[in-house]
Design a protein around this motif. Structure first.
Motif, PDB file in Angstrom:
ATOM      1  N   GLU A  84      -1.796  11.938   2.416  1.00 23.84           N
ATOM      2  CA  GLU A  84      -3.004  11.038   3.348  1.00 23.84           C
ATOM      3  C   GLU A  84      -2.446  11.146   4.736  1.00 23.84           C
ATOM      4  OE1 GLU A  84      -4.786   6.460   2.975  1.00 23.84           O
ATOM      5  OE2 GLU A  84      -2.990   7.235   1.630  1.00 23.84           O
ATOM      6  N   TYR A 101       0.704  -1.250   0.087  1.00 23.84           N
ATOM      7  CA  TYR A 101       0.139   0.052   0.121  1.00 23.84           C
ATOM      8  C   TYR A 101       0.974   1.248   0.094  1.00 23.84           C
ATOM      9  CZ  TYR A 101      -3.592   3.516   1.437  1.00 23.84           C
ATOM     10  OH  TYR A 101      -4.405   4.486   1.244  1.00 23.84           O
ATOM     11  N   ARG A 139      -6.256   2.959   8.671  1.00 24.49           N
ATOM     12  CA  ARG A 139      -7.440   2.204   8.228  1.00 24.49           C
ATOM     13  C   ARG A 139      -7.300   1.487   6.955  1.00 24.49           C
ATOM     14  NH1 ARG A 139     -10.039   6.438   8.248  1.00 24.49           N
ATOM     15  NH2 ARG A 139     -10.485   6.696   5.994  1.00 24.49           N
ATOM     16  N   LEU A 140      -6.860   2.172   6.101  1.00 26.20           N
ATOM     17  CA  LEU A 140      -6.831   1.402   4.812  1.00 26.20           C
ATOM     18  C   LEU A 140      -5.817   0.458   4.182  1.00 26.20           C
ATOM     19  CD1 LEU A 140      -7.833   4.724   2.553  1.00 26.20           C
ATOM     20  CD2 LEU A 140      -9.473   3.033   3.877  1.00 26.20           C
ATOM     21  N   ALA A 141      -4.461   0.793   4.800  1.00 25.50           N
ATOM     22  CA  ALA A 141      -3.477  -0.265   4.571  1.00 25.50           C
ATOM     23  C   ALA A 141      -3.735  -1.538   4.710  1.00 25.50           C
ATOM     24  CB  ALA A 141      -1.953   0.294   4.958  1.00 25.50           C
ATOM     25  N   ALA A 177      -9.131  -4.364  -2.025  1.00 20.81           N
ATOM     26  CA  ALA A 177      -9.784  -3.393  -2.778  1.00 20.81           C
ATOM     27  C   ALA A 177      -9.771  -3.596  -4.452  1.00 20.81           C
ATOM     28  CB  ALA A 177      -9.154  -2.266  -2.372  1.00 20.81           C
ATOM     29  N   GLU A 189      -6.317  -3.429   4.605  1.00 22.84           N
ATOM     30  CA  GLU A 189      -7.337  -3.974   3.674  1.00 22.84           C
ATOM     31  C   GLU A 189      -7.233  -3.693   2.119  1.00 22.84           C
ATOM     32  OE1 GLU A 189      -9.831  -5.730   4.993  1.00 22.84           O
ATOM     33  OE2 GLU A 189      -9.016  -5.180   7.101  1.00 22.84           O
ATOM     34  N   ALA A 190      -6.115  -2.944   1.947  1.00 22.09           N
ATOM     35  CA  ALA A 190      -5.962  -2.250   0.634  1.00 22.09           C
ATOM     36  C   ALA A 190      -5.975  -3.790  -0.543  1.00 22.09           C
ATOM     37  CB  ALA A 190      -4.521  -1.514   0.544  1.00 22.09           C
ATOM     38  N   SER A 212      -5.930   7.686   8.132  1.00 18.24           N
ATOM     39  CA  SER A 212      -6.423   7.386   6.842  1.00 18.24           C
ATOM     40  C   SER A 212      -5.476   5.790   6.597  1.00 18.24           C
ATOM     41  CB  SER A 212      -6.360   8.081   5.520  1.00 18.24           C
ATOM     42  OG  SER A 212      -6.800   7.458   4.570  1.00 18.24           O
TER      43      SER A 212
END
Length: 784
Positions: A570, A221, A577-579, A585, A581-582, A574
Motif C-alpha cells: 500500500e 490500521y 488517507r485511509l488510516a 469503515a 478513517e479506518a 493511501s
C-alpha cells in the motif's frame, strides 16, 4: 587598585583614624563588645566622638535598640573596647552595627555580626569571599536559518571574527579551520537527523515504511504489504504417469517486459500437502457424452454431466475444468471450474453398452453459461499455483559466521535491552491472506526453525511482540532494511546500518517474547513476491525446466484463468488517507435499521437486506430479512450464520429476528402488437423468455431474475416496456395490467411506478407448478 585587605593594613598604620575590628556577643545575647583596630585614637577621644550606635538588618526584628549608657575600656594591649547592651536579642539574621564618628574610617565604622554566635552549629561561620563575575561580552548574532554544512561554516566563521578578531588565518590546512569544518559537518548531520525525526513523527510527513506502519497501528490500521497472486494450473502429464504431485515445484510466466515471473505449485509456504494427478485426466482423455443429439448443449445452471469411460479414477472433492472452445471467429474459450461431489458409473445399452461416468458438482459451481458438448473437453490434473520465489538463509546469534551462515545483528534497544535482528537478503516478502479468517490481516510467507535444538524447534510469527509472553518463541517482521557498511571485525562479523525499507526479523527481548540464546542457529525459509505484476493473464504460466522437478511429471502446463489477488504494498498516500478513517469503515455494533442492513450485507451470500424495528409489547424487536444471492430461500446454515451475526451487534434491550424475505407475487397481463412478418407464437415465446426469471442462453438474465429485484426495488413501467419491446417480433405494447396475489382480485392498469415496502421483494416466476409465485399472460395481436 587597592582592595579591602589593603585598606585594613593601611588603617592599622594610621594614628588619626580608627575602625571596628570585630564584635563579640556574650551567651546572654544582650551584651556586645566592640573591638577596634588601632590604639590611637584611644578611649579618651572616641568616647566623646562616637554617638548614636544603631543595630539594623534583621528579618523578623529589623532594628534592635541600644540601651543608654555606653561603657568604654581598653584591652591589655591598649586597644579600645566599647560595651553595648540591648534589652532583647535579635533574630537569626546578620545584623549591622553602625557607629557615627569623625574619628572612625567610613568603611570600618560598621561591622556585621550575629546574635546567635554562641548557638551550636556545624557550619563554617566565616563568610566566603565575594566573587565579582567578569562582564560577559554580548552574544554574537545567531543565524537560525543555518541548516547545512556551508551555512554552518559561514556562521562559525562570522562568530570567530567577532569573538577572536586576532585570528585571521583562513587556510584550509589551519587547525582552527579544520576544527571549524569538523564542527560544521557534525552540525550538518545533527540538523538532518533533527529534520528526519520531525518528519517521521507525523503521519502526514513520514516517508519511511516503518514510520507509516507504526503510526497506522496506533489507530488499529494495518497497511497492506506486497500480496502474492494465486490461481490454478493444469498439467499435461507424461503418458502413464500418476501419483501425488508435491507443492513447491517452480513454474513461471513471462511478464510484459520479458522478465520471468516465478510461481510455485501449492498454496504457499505453509502448503505441505501433495495433489493427486493422473495421465488419464489429461486434455482429450475425459470426453463428454451426450445421450441424444438434443442434449449436446450443457445448459446454464447445470450441476452434472456424463463422461465416456468408467475407470477414470475420479474422486469426490476433485477439481475439474470444463473448457469449451470458441466458435469460428470467437475471442476466447468458455471455461468453468467445478468441484466434484459425486461419481456414478453407468453404461449406454443402446450404443454397444458404452461405459459411462456421471459426475456432479457443487450447487455454487453451477454453470453460468451454456456449453456446447461437441466443442467441450473436461480436464483434470488441476493444482493451485501461487506467485513467488523461495529463498533459504541461515544465521547464528552472537557467534562466528561460517560459510553461508551469517551472523545476526545485535543492537541496543529501549532501556538498554538487546535486540536480535536478521535482515532478509531478498525483498519484498510475499504475504498471503490468512487461511483461517479471510477478513483478518495477511500473513507472511515465512518459516523460521531453530536448528541447534533436537528436534529442530519452529518459531512462530507474531504481528506484534507486545502480545507475546516472556517465554513464547515468537518473532515479528519489521519493514526495515540494514546493509553492511564495509567494516569487518576480527571475529568475521560485519557492521550494519539502517538503509531504508525492506524486511527484517526481530526477536523478543525476554519480556515480550523469548530472547534467543547466544550461539543459537536459525534457518529462515521465505518467499518473495512481485505484487500486482503477478496478476498474469490466462494461459501465461507455461514455463518450467523440462529436466527440473516439474519436468519429471509433465510435458505441458498452463493456467486456465488469470491469477488474482496480487497487490503492491500500500502506498504512503493511501495509508495517510485511509488510516485515520479506518475505524469507521467497519462497525461492530448496530443501532439504526440501516446498521443492521449493513451488518447483514457484509455476508458474501447476501445481496441486500431490509430491516424494520417494531415494539412487540414488552421490548423492541428488530426484524431483518435478507435477499440471498441467486436464491429465494435461506439454507439452515445461512439462517444460523445471519442470526449469530446480528445477535453479536444488536443494541442492548433489543431482540433480533432473522427472517426470510417477504415476496410480493404479481400476476401480469401483457397485450402486445406483433409485426406483420412475425408469428404470434414466436412473439409470445420471445416475450415470455425476456420476462423470465432464468439466465438466458446469451449470458443475459431475464427481467424477473431473482438477483434483479431486491428489498424496496420498485417496478418501473417504462423499463418493463423497454424489455418487452426488445423481444423478437414485437411492434408495440398496447397495455400492461397486474394484480397482487393475496391483496387484489381483479387486474388494474400498471402505474408508472409500482412501489413495495423496504422489507419486500417483487417476484414473478411464471412457474405453472407454483402459481403463488406470480404469473405472466401474453396476448399477441396482429402478426401471422
Amino acid at each position: 587598585m587597592n582592595m579591602p585587605g589593603d585598606r585594613r593594613q593601611r588603617l592599622r598604620q594610621s594614628t588619626t583614624l580608627n575602625g571596628i575590628d570585630f564584635i563579640r556577643v556574650d551567651k546572654t545575647q544582650t551584651k556586645l563588645e566592640v573591638h577596634f583596630l588601632n590604639q590611637e585614637p584611644g578611649v579618651a577621644l572616641l568616647q566623646n566622638s562616637v554617638k548614636e550606635p544603631r543595630i539594623t538588618g534583621g528579618d523578623a526584628i529589623p532594628t534592635v535598640p541600644v540601651l543608654p549608657g555606653l561603657q568604654w575600656s581598653t584591652t591589655p594591649e591598649g586597644f579600645p573596647v566599647l560595651e553595648l547592651h540591648v534589652s532583647a536579642p535579635g533574630d537569626f539574621s546578620q545584623y549591622t552595627l553602625s557607629l557615627s564618628s569623625t574619628l572612625l574610617d567610613p568603611f570600618f565604622s560598621r561591622a556585621t555580626f550575629s546574635f546567635k554566635a554562641h548557638c551550636e552549629s556545624r557550619l563554617d561561620c566565616e563568610q566566603p569571599p565575594e566573587d565579582c563575575a567578569l562582564e560577559q561580552p554580548p552574544p554574537p548574532p545567531i543565524d537560525y536559518l543555518a541548516k547545512d554544512f556551508h551555512s554552518f561554516r559561514k556562521a562559525l566563521s562570522d562568530f570567530s571574527a567577532l569573538r577572536y578578531p586576532e585570528w585571521q588565518e583562513r587556510s584550509e590546512a589551519d587547525f582552527g579551520v579544520m576544527f571549524l569544518e569538523s564542527l560544521s559537518s557534525i552540525a550538518d548531520d545533527l540538523s538532518y537527523l533533527q529534520d528526519r525525526i520531525a518528519a517521521e513523527a507525523s503521519l502526514d510527513t513520514a516517508t519511511q515504511r516503518r514510520s507509516l506502519v507504526r503510526h497506522a497501528r496506533l489507530v488499529d490500521y494495518e497497511p497492506r504489504p506486497a500480496m502474492a497472486s494465486q490461481g490454478w494450473l493444469w498439467l499435461q502429464l507424461r503418458e502413464g504417469k500418476s501419483g501425488q504431485l508435491p507443492a513447491g515445484l517452480p513454474v513461471s510466466a513471462l511478464g510484459p517486459d520479458g522478465e520471468r515471473i516465478d510461481f510455485e505449485t501449492g498454496r504457499g509456504l505453509e502448503d505441505t500437502q501433495s495433489y493427486p494427478v493422473d495421465s488419464r485426466w489429461n486434455p482429450g482423455k475425459l470426453i463428454p457424452y451426450a445421450w441424444d443429439d438434443s442434449e449436446r448443449c450443457l445448459p446454464a445452471g447445470a450441476t452434472d454431466m456424463w463422461i465416456q469411460g468408467d475407470g477414470l479414477g475420479l474422486f469426490e472433492g476433485q477439481w475439474l475444468l470444463i473448457d469449451t472452445e470458441p466458435r469460428t471467429g470467437g475471442n476466447e474459450s468458455l471455461r468453468a471450474l467445478v468441484q466434484l461431489t459425486g461419481i456414478q458409473k453407468s453404461s449406454d445399452p443402446l450404443v454397444d453398452d458404452t461405459k459411462l461416468t456421471r459426475i456432479t458438482w457443487r450447487a455454487e459451481d453451477a454453470l453460468a453459461r451454456d456449453h456446447d458438448l461437441t466443442r467441450t473437453q473436461v480436464i483434470g490434473n488441476l493444482v493451485p499455483v501461487t506467485q513467488g520465489r523461495r529463498f533459504r538463509e541461515s544465521f547464528i546469534v552472537e557467534g562466528v559466521p561460517s560459510g553461508s551462515r551469517q551472523s545476526a545483528l545485535v543492537r541496543t534497544g529501549p532501556n538498554d535491552t538487546l535486540q536480535i535482528l536478521f535482515p532478509l537478503a531478498q525483498a519484498p516478502l510475499a504475504w498471503r491472506p490468512s487461511s483461517e479468517d479471510p477478513n483478518s490481516p495477511p500473513r507472511p510467507e515465512l518459516r523460521v526453525i531453530r536448528q541447534d535444538e533436537d528436534p529442530p524447534e519452529p518459531w512462530t510469527w507474531q504481528r506484534s511482540l507486545l502480545d507475546a509472553g516472556s517465554f513464547e518463541t515468537v518473532f515479528t517482521v519489521d519493514p526495515i532494511r540494514y546493509r553492511p557498511v564495509g567494516i569487518r571485525h576480527p571475529d568475521g562479523t560485519v557492521s550494519m546500518d539502517y538503509d531504508g525499507d525492506g524486511e527484517t526479523l526481530r526477536f523478543g527481548d525476554g519480556v515480550f517474547g523469548e530472547m534467543p540464546d547466544e550461539g543459537a542457529v536459525f534457518q529462515v525459509t521465505y518467499r518473495t513476491s512481485v505484487g500486482a505484476a503477478g496478476n498474469v493473464a490466462a494461459d501465461s504460466i507455461t514455463l518450467f525446466e523440462p529436466n527440473g522437478p516439474l519436468g519429471e511429471w509433465a510435458t505441458q502446463a498452463s493456467n486456465p484463468f488469470a491469477t488474482e489477488g496480487g497487490a503492491d504494498a500500500e502506498s504512503a498516500e493511501s495509508v495517510r488517507r485511509l488510516a485515520p478513517e479506518a475505524f469507521r469503515a467497519r462497525r461492530l455494533n448496530a443501532v439504526r435499521p440501516e446498521d443492521y442492513d449493513a451488518a447483514a450485507e457484509s455476508l458474501p451470500w447476501v445481496q441486500r437486506a431490509g430491516t424494520v424495528v417494531r415494539h412487540t409489547g414488552s421490548w423492541h424487536t428488530v426484524f431483518t430479512a435478507v435477499d440471498p444471492l441467486g436464491s429465494e430461500s435461506l439454507r439452515p446454515e445461512q439462517h444460523l450464520e445471519l442470526a449469530n451475526l446480528l445477535g453479536r451487534r444488536r443494541i442492548a434491550g433489543h431482540e433480533v429476528y432473522a427472517s426470510a424475505p417477504r415476496y410480493v407475487s404479481l400476476d401480469l397481463e401483457v397485450l402486445v402488437c406483433a409485426r406483420p412478418d412475425a408469428f404470434q407464437g414466436d412473439v409470445e415465446e420471445a416475450v415470455l423468455e425476456a420476462l423470465s426469471n432464468k439466465r438466458l442462453r446469451n449470458g443475459r438474465t431475464g427481467f424477473f431474475h431473482v438477483d434483479r429485484f431486491t428489498f424496496g426495488t420498485p417496478l418501473e413501467r417504462s423499463v418493463l416496456e423497454k424489455e418487452i419491446q426488445r423481444a423478437h417480433g414485437v411492434a408495440g405494447v398496447h397495455h400492461i395490467r397486474f394484480r397482487r396475489r393475496g391483496f387484489t382480485s381483479g387486474f388494474v392498469t400498471l402505474s408508472n411506478t409500482l412501489t413495495v415496502g423496504t422489507d419486500e421483494i417483487l417476484r414473478v416466476d411464471n412457474n405453472p407448478s407454483r402459481p403463488e409465485r406470480g404469473s405472466i399472460k401474453v396476448i399477441v395481436e396482429g402478426g401471422k
